[in-house]
Enzyme design. Structure first.
Site, PDB file in Angstrom:
ATOM      1  N   CYS A  38      36.198  45.537  44.634  1.00 51.47           N
ATOM      2  CA  CYS A  38      35.780  44.846  43.421  1.00 51.47           C
ATOM      3  C   CYS A  38      36.451  43.477  43.380  1.00 51.47           C
ATOM      4  O   CYS A  38      37.231  43.120  44.265  1.00 51.47           O
ATOM      5  CB  CYS A  38      36.091  45.676  42.172  1.00 51.47           C
ATOM      6  SG  CYS A  38      37.748  45.486  41.506  1.00 51.47           S
ATOM      7  N   CYS A  41      40.163  43.824  43.461  1.00 54.05           N
ATOM      8  CA  CYS A  41      40.775  44.455  44.641  1.00 54.05           C
ATOM      9  C   CYS A  41      41.414  43.406  45.541  1.00 54.05           C
ATOM     10  O   CYS A  41      42.505  43.599  46.055  1.00 54.05           O
ATOM     11  CB  CYS A  41      39.727  45.227  45.429  1.00 54.05           C
ATOM     12  SG  CYS A  41      39.268  46.815  44.725  1.00 54.05           S
ATOM     13  N   CYS A  62      40.916  17.259  48.111  1.00 54.11           N
ATOM     14  CA  CYS A  62      40.037  16.594  47.165  1.00 54.11           C
ATOM     15  C   CYS A  62      39.124  17.648  46.543  1.00 54.11           C
ATOM     16  O   CYS A  62      38.282  18.223  47.226  1.00 54.11           O
ATOM     17  CB  CYS A  62      39.211  15.525  47.883  1.00 54.11           C
ATOM     18  SG  CYS A  62      37.910  14.816  46.875  1.00 54.11           S
ATOM     19  N   CYS A 115      44.233  48.969  43.305  1.00 48.93           N
ATOM     20  CA  CYS A 115      43.620  47.901  42.510  1.00 48.93           C
ATOM     21  C   CYS A 115      44.190  47.903  41.082  1.00 48.93           C
ATOM     22  O   CYS A 115      44.432  48.958  40.495  1.00 48.93           O
ATOM     23  CB  CYS A 115      42.106  48.093  42.465  1.00 48.93           C
ATOM     24  SG  CYS A 115      41.238  46.819  41.536  1.00 48.93           S
ATOM     25  N   CYS A 120      38.086  50.483  38.307  1.00 49.18           N
ATOM     26  CA  CYS A 120      37.776  50.440  39.741  1.00 49.18           C
ATOM     27  C   CYS A 120      38.367  51.669  40.436  1.00 49.18           C
ATOM     28  O   CYS A 120      37.689  52.313  41.244  1.00 49.18           O
ATOM     29  CB  CYS A 120      38.349  49.164  40.356  1.00 49.18           C
ATOM     30  SG  CYS A 120      38.231  49.083  42.155  1.00 49.18           S
TER      31      CYS A 120
HETATM   32 ZN   LIG Z   1      39.095  46.993  42.490  1.00 53.14          ZN
END
Ligand SMILES: [Zn+2]
Length: 225
Positions: A38, A41, A62, A115, A120
Site C-alpha cells: 500500500c 508500506c 531544480c 506497515c 493494511c
Molecule cells: Zn501497507
C-alpha cells in the site's frame, strides 16, 4: 495517504502515479489492499519524513514540472487502468519511467508486514487466510480451461450473433445486375459490343517468317563480300 486509508478500510483496489521533483522520472503503481504494497508500506520520502512538501527544497535540484513526463506517466496510468477494468493484457503492478535513459523498470511490490497502516495489516492477514480458497479456485479455473481446450473452443456468449455459414449460402451478386447496385449519380455504361468486332490493326500481308528470310539473305550477302 487519505485515499490509501479509505481504500485499505474498504478493500478497494486503486492505482496511483507520481513524477519525481526533477520531473525526469515517474512511476505508476497498482494497489490491491493486502495483496500488494500500500502507499504506506513503502512511502515516498516526503511522506515518511513528515515534512511539509511545500517546504521541501533540496540543494542542486531544480523543482520542475515537465508536461512531457507528466503526459507519459498519465498515459501509462490510464493504459494500465483500462487493462485492469476491461480485462485485457497484463496489468502492471509497478512500472517506473526514467526519461533520461528511457528505462522502464517493473517489479512486484509485496506488502510490508510492519506497515504503519493498521487497515493494511488487517487486509494482509485476510489475504493470507484466503490462500487455500484462492489456490482451489485457480486450480478449478486451470482444469476447466484445459478441458475446454481439449473439446475445442466453446463460446457460450455470442453477443454479436456471429455464425459460420457455408460458401453456397453467401449471396454473391451476379455480374448482370452490378450496374443496378451503383449509387445514384454514378453511371456505369458498358461499351457497345461492336467496338470489339473491329480489328484494331489491319492484318499485314507479309508474315514475320518472310522478314526473317529477308534478313538472313542480307546477312549472307554481307558475309560473302
Ligand atoms: Zn501497507
Amino acid at each position: 495517504m487519505v485515499v490509501n486509508q479509505a481504500c485499505n478500510e474498504l478493500g478497494q483496489t486503486w492505482m496511483e502515479s507520481g513524477v519525481s521533483e526533477d520531473a525526469v522520472s515517474g512511476h505508476i503503481q497498482l494497489l490491491v489492499p493486502g495483496e500488494t504494497a500500500c502507499f504506506a508500506c513503502a512511502p515516498p520520502l516526503v511522506v515518511a519524513s513528515g515534512v511539509d512538501e511545500r517546504t521541501l527544497k533540496r540543494e542542486g535540484v531544480c523543482a520542475a514540472s515537465l508536461p512531457t513526463t507528466m503526459g507519459v506517466v498519465a498515459g501509462l496510468l490510464v493504459q494500465n487502468t483500462l487493462k485492469y477494468l476491461l480485462k485485457f493484457g497484463q496489468v502492471s503492478p509497478y512500472l517506473g519511467y526514467n526519461s533520461l535513459k528511457d528505462y522502464f523498470p517493473t517489479m512486484q511490490m509485496r506488502p510490508n508486514p510492519q506497515c504503519s497502516n493498521s487497515a493494511c495489516v488487517e487486509r494482509q492477514e485476510e489475504y493470507i487466510q484466503s490462500k487455500p480458497a484462492r489456490d482451489a479456485a485457480a486450480k478449478a479455473k486451470m482444469e476447466s480451461e484445459a478441458s475446454a481446450e481439449s473439446e475445442g473452443p466453446v463460446h457460450l456468449d455470442n453477443e454479436w450473433n456471429i455464425s459460420v455459414v457455408d460458401d453456397d449460402e453467401v449471396d454473391v451478386p451476379s455480374s448482370s445486375n452490378t450496374s443496378d447496385r451503383l449509387p445514384d449519380g454514378l453511371v456505369h455504361e458498358l461499351p457497345s459490343a461492336d467496338k470489339y468486332t473491329q480489328p484494331l490493326v489491319a492484318e499485314e500481308a507479309s508474315p514475320i517468317a518472310d522478314d526473317l528470310e529477308d534478313l538472313q539473305r542480307q546477312l549472307d550477302a554481307l558475309n560473302a563480300s
